[in-house]
Design an enzyme around this catalytic site. Sequence first.
Site, PDB file in Angstrom:
ATOM      1  N   LEU A  88       0.703  -1.502   0.016  1.00  0.00           N
ATOM      2  CA  LEU A  88       0.049  -0.316  -0.175  1.00  0.00           C
ATOM      3  C   LEU A  88       1.266   1.338  -0.045  1.00  0.00           C
ATOM      4  CD1 LEU A  88      -2.500  -1.156   2.612  1.00  0.00           C
ATOM      5  CD2 LEU A  88      -2.949  -1.428  -0.489  1.00  0.00           C
ATOM      6  N   CYS A  89       2.060   1.202  -0.552  1.00  0.00           N
ATOM      7  CA  CYS A  89       2.744   2.492  -0.538  1.00  0.00           C
ATOM      8  C   CYS A  89       2.867   2.915  -1.968  1.00  0.00           C
ATOM      9  CB  CYS A  89       4.059   2.350   0.135  1.00  0.00           C
ATOM     10  SG  CYS A  89       4.629   1.838   1.263  1.00  0.00           S
ATOM     11  N   HIS A  90       2.974   4.640  -1.357  1.00  0.00           N
ATOM     12  CA  HIS A  90       3.019   4.829  -2.967  1.00  0.00           C
ATOM     13  C   HIS A  90       4.196   5.061  -3.676  1.00  0.00           C
ATOM     14  CE1 HIS A  90      -0.541   7.108  -0.698  1.00  0.00           C
ATOM     15  NE2 HIS A  90      -1.122   7.041  -1.355  1.00  0.00           N
ATOM     16  N   MET A 126       8.556   4.009   5.317  1.00  0.00           N
ATOM     17  CA  MET A 126       9.151   2.777   4.885  1.00  0.00           C
ATOM     18  C   MET A 126       9.859   3.044   3.891  1.00  0.00           C
ATOM     19  SD  MET A 126       6.402   1.283   6.992  1.00  0.00           S
ATOM     20  CE  MET A 126       7.241  -0.123   5.756  1.00  0.00           C
ATOM     21  N   GLU A 127      10.298   4.358   3.513  1.00  0.00           N
ATOM     22  CA  GLU A 127      11.315   3.980   2.402  1.00  0.00           C
ATOM     23  C   GLU A 127      13.074   3.829   3.923  1.00  0.00           C
ATOM     24  OE1 GLU A 127       8.212   4.950   0.395  1.00  0.00           O
ATOM     25  OE2 GLU A 127       8.778   6.015   1.443  1.00  0.00           O
ATOM     26  N   ASP A 141      23.235 -12.147   4.862  1.00  0.00           N
ATOM     27  CA  ASP A 141      23.828 -12.884   3.205  1.00  0.00           C
ATOM     28  C   ASP A 141      25.161 -12.639   3.263  1.00  0.00           C
ATOM     29  OD1 ASP A 141      23.782 -13.984   0.604  1.00  0.00           O
ATOM     30  OD2 ASP A 141      23.708 -12.129  -0.191  1.00  0.00           O
TER      31      ASP A 141
END
Length: 174
Positions: A88-90, A126-127, A141
């Site tokens: 739901l992120c733009h 969120m970014e 990793d």
Amino acid sequence: MAGAPGSPDGEGISQPLTHFDAEGRAHMVDVTEKDVTTRTATAAGSVRMTEATLSRILTGAAEKGDVIGVARLAGIMAAKRTADLIPLCHPLPLSRVAVDLVPDHALPGLRVEATVRTTGRTGVEMEALTAVTVAALTVYDMLKAVERGMVISDIRLLMKDGGRSGLYISGDAP
């Protein structure tokens, strides 16, 4: 619960859940009417490991190469792809993404911090969080053959600024 009227905002105040419509279905929030402002967010996290593994990073002895450099690039790339990862992120045109990985012998391990900026109608929290998470996963990793017991932890928002809600600073922000 889907469709619940609100949730705590971290300070005990109930805020409406904007990612749900009146029937409780998830939707992407309409930001058309929001003001365009400069928006900035900083997030942080850590990767704990043994001192011996940290030493491999610092001496350039990691078999896969420059752990900090690769993780920094992975974090930057992840911030730019957040809308592809979080439903739901733009999608946002980012004007700045900075990712820093700093050795901390007290952990021991790496502290990861990301700052993201845009000029737009919605924030970049969120970014910033995605950048930190993917940078930390990249460290794991690149070193998992040496140490599988590394711990990625404490991923959190330190600061956000811009938009209607203005400035937020976490209680544990430096």
